[in-house]
Design a protein around this motif. Structure first.
Motif, PDB file in Angstrom:
ATOM      1  N   MET A 165      -4.080  30.171  -8.092  1.00  0.00           N
ATOM      2  CA  MET A 165      -3.086  30.255  -7.025  1.00  0.00           C
ATOM      3  C   MET A 165      -2.966  28.922  -6.290  1.00  0.00           C
ATOM      4  SD  MET A 165      -1.006  32.328  -5.398  1.00  0.00           S
ATOM      5  CE  MET A 165      -1.632  33.944  -5.832  1.00  0.00           C
ATOM      6  N   ALA A 166      -4.097  28.332  -5.937  1.00  0.00           N
ATOM      7  CA  ALA A 166      -4.067  27.046  -5.238  1.00  0.00           C
ATOM      8  C   ALA A 166      -3.447  25.967  -6.109  1.00  0.00           C
ATOM      9  CB  ALA A 166      -5.479  26.658  -4.813  1.00  0.00           C
ATOM     10  N   ALA A 167      -3.770  25.978  -7.405  1.00  0.00           N
ATOM     11  CA  ALA A 167      -3.209  24.972  -8.318  1.00  0.00           C
ATOM     12  C   ALA A 167      -1.703  25.118  -8.421  1.00  0.00           C
ATOM     13  CB  ALA A 167      -3.859  25.108  -9.697  1.00  0.00           C
ATOM     14  N   ALA A 168      -1.225  26.368  -8.490  1.00  0.00           N
ATOM     15  CA  ALA A 168       0.219  26.593  -8.574  1.00  0.00           C
ATOM     16  C   ALA A 168       0.927  26.131  -7.306  1.00  0.00           C
ATOM     17  CB  ALA A 168       0.503  28.074  -8.826  1.00  0.00           C
ATOM     18  N   LEU A 169       0.376  26.477  -6.154  1.00  0.00           N
ATOM     19  CA  LEU A 169       1.015  26.140  -4.880  1.00  0.00           C
ATOM     20  C   LEU A 169       1.104  24.638  -4.647  1.00  0.00           C
ATOM     21  CD1 LEU A 169      -0.573  28.880  -2.594  1.00  0.00           C
ATOM     22  CD2 LEU A 169       1.851  28.660  -3.145  1.00  0.00           C
ATOM     23  N   THR A 170       0.160  23.894  -5.208  1.00  0.00           N
ATOM     24  CA  THR A 170       0.132  22.441  -4.972  1.00  0.00           C
ATOM     25  C   THR A 170       0.695  21.638  -6.145  1.00  0.00           C
ATOM     26  OG1 THR A 170      -2.160  22.371  -5.782  1.00  0.00           O
ATOM     27  CG2 THR A 170      -1.842  22.589  -3.409  1.00  0.00           C
TER      28      THR A 170
END
Length: 334
Positions: A165-170
Motif C-alpha cells: 500500500m505504501a509503495a503504491a501511494l508513493t
C-alpha cells in the motif's frame, strides 16, 4: 451528519515526541445519561471519518441512539482529525500509534463529554485495533468490546499488504496515480477468491470487474484523505500492538490477559487482511471472550456493512452483547 472538533494543546506520544495543537474530529448521536455510563465509542477506520458507522447507528438500530450515546472518533491521519495535510508540522507529522489515538480519545470522552464508563467499544479494521487498545489502556472504563475484522497486533502477512500500500501511494510522488494504484491493490485483499469467482461485485450494482475497480476501490481512495494522510494511517496500522502499551514489556499475551471487558470477536471467515484463525487464538487469551465468525465470501468487507447478510450478522452480535450483563468495572475508574 456534522462533526465537532476537540482540541488537545499538547499530546505526549508513545514515541517520546509531543503532538501540539492536536484536534479530533468526532460526532455524537444520542444523549449521555446523568451518570455518564451509556456511551458507545466507535473509533474510525483507514480512510474513514465520523460517518463510518452510520449503518449501525440510530433509533432502533444495533447501536440504538434511543438508549445509547454513540460517539464516533476520527483517528489521527484521516484528514479531519490532525493529519499531515492539516497540521502545522506538515511532512514532519509524527508517528501516531493506537496508544496515542486512545490517549487523545480518552481526553475527549472524560474532559469534553463527561463519559465515566463505556458500555461498548466497537470498530472495524483499524477501528478494531483501537477497540483492543481501549480495553488494554483503560480496563477500568470499558465494559464490553466487539472488534470487527481486526486484530490486537498487526500480523506479518498484514505488514506485507501495508508495504505494498505504501509503495503504491508513493509510486508517482504522492499524486493521483498512486491513489488509483492503491485502490486496485486493496481490491485484491478486500474480499476473497470466491467473491471474485462468483462476480460478487454485481451485488453492489457493478456490471463488471473494471467498473467495480474504478467505481468502488479507486473512488474510495480518490474521495478520501490526501496521500500524506493515508500514509500516516498506514504507519499507525503497521505499529498496532497492544503489547507495546507501557507496563506489558512488549507482550501482547500479557496485555490481552489484562482485559476485563466482556468481548465478542467478529472476524470475517475469508478476511485476507485479518485471519479468523488469529482471532481464534486471541479469544483464548482474553478472560471473557467469545468468537462469532462472519460467514460468507466478502472477506474484509464483511465488517463494513457492504451487504445485508453481514449487516444482520454484525448487528445481531452487537445487540446480544449489549443485552448481556457487563463485566464489573474496576474500582477507581474514570
Amino acid at each position: 451528519m456534522e462533526h465537532r472538533i476537540f482540541e488537545v494543546d499538547a499530546l505526549p506520544l508513545l514515541s517520546g515526541e509531543t503532538l501540539t495543537g492536536a484536534r479530533i474530529g468526532y460526532a455524537v448521536q444520542g444523549t449521555l445519561d446523568a451518570d455518564g455510563t451509556n456511551a458507545v465509542l466507535c473509533p474510525s477506520f483507514f480512510g474513514g471519518d465520523h460517518t463510518g458507522y452510520d449503518w449501525l447507528t440510530g433509533p432502533g438500530r444495533p447501536l440504538d441512539t434511543d438508549r445509547y450515546c454513540v460517539i464516533t472518533a476520527g483517528l489521527f491521519g484521516n484528514g479531519v482529525s490532525s493529519s499531515p495535510g492539516n497540521h502545522p508540522s506538515g511532512p514532519g507529522f509524527p508517528l501516531i500509534t493506537p496508544q496515542d489515538n486512545v490517549a487523545a480519545q480518552y481526553r475527549l470522552l472524560t474532559e469534553e463529554l463527561g463519559v465515566r464508563e463505556l458500555a461498548l467499544v466497537t470498530g472495524w479494521s483499524m477501528g478494531a485495533a483501537h477497540t483492543y487498545q481501549w480495553a488494554v489502556s483503560h480496563p477500568e472504563m470499558v465494559r464490553r468490546i466487539a472488534p470487527v475484522c481486526g486484530a490486537p497486533v498487526t500480523s506479518e502477512h498484514n505488514q506485507v499488504f501495508l508495504a505494498g500500500m505504501a509503495a503504491a501511494l508513493t509510486a508517482d510522488g504522492g499524486g493521483e496515480r498512486g491513489k488509483l494504484a492503491a485502490g486496485r491493490l486493496f481490491a485484491g485483499w478486500g474480499t476473497s477468491h470466491p467473491f471474485w469467482a462468483r462476480h460478487g461485485y454485481r451485488d453492489l450494482g457493478f456490471a463488471d470487474r473494471e467498473e467495480y475497480l474504478t467505481g468502488f476501490w479507486e473512488e474510495f481512495f480518490l474521495s478520501g484523505p490526501a496521500t500524506a494522510d493515508l500514509l500516516a494511517m498506514v504507519r499507525t496500522w503497521e505499529c498496532a500492538d497492544v503489547g507495546a502499551t507501557p507496563g506489558f514489556g512488549g507482550s501482547a499475551e500479557a496485555a490481552l490477559a489484562s482485559v476485563t471487558a466482556e468481548a465478542v470477536l467478529l472476524p470475517g471467515a475469508m478476511d485476507q487482511c485479518f485471519a479468523a484463525a488469529d482471532e481464534e487464538r486471541v479469544a483464548r487469551l482474553l478472560p471473557r471472550a467469545s468468537l462469532e465468525v462472519i460467514p460468507g465470501d466478502w472477506g474484509h468487507l464483511a465488517g463494513a456493512g457492504a451487504n445485508a447478510a453481514d449487516r444482520d450478522f454484525v448487528g445481531g452480535a452487537l445487540r446480544r452483547l449489549l443485552a448481556r450483563r457487563p463485566a464489573t468495572v474496576r474500582a477507581g475508574g474514570a
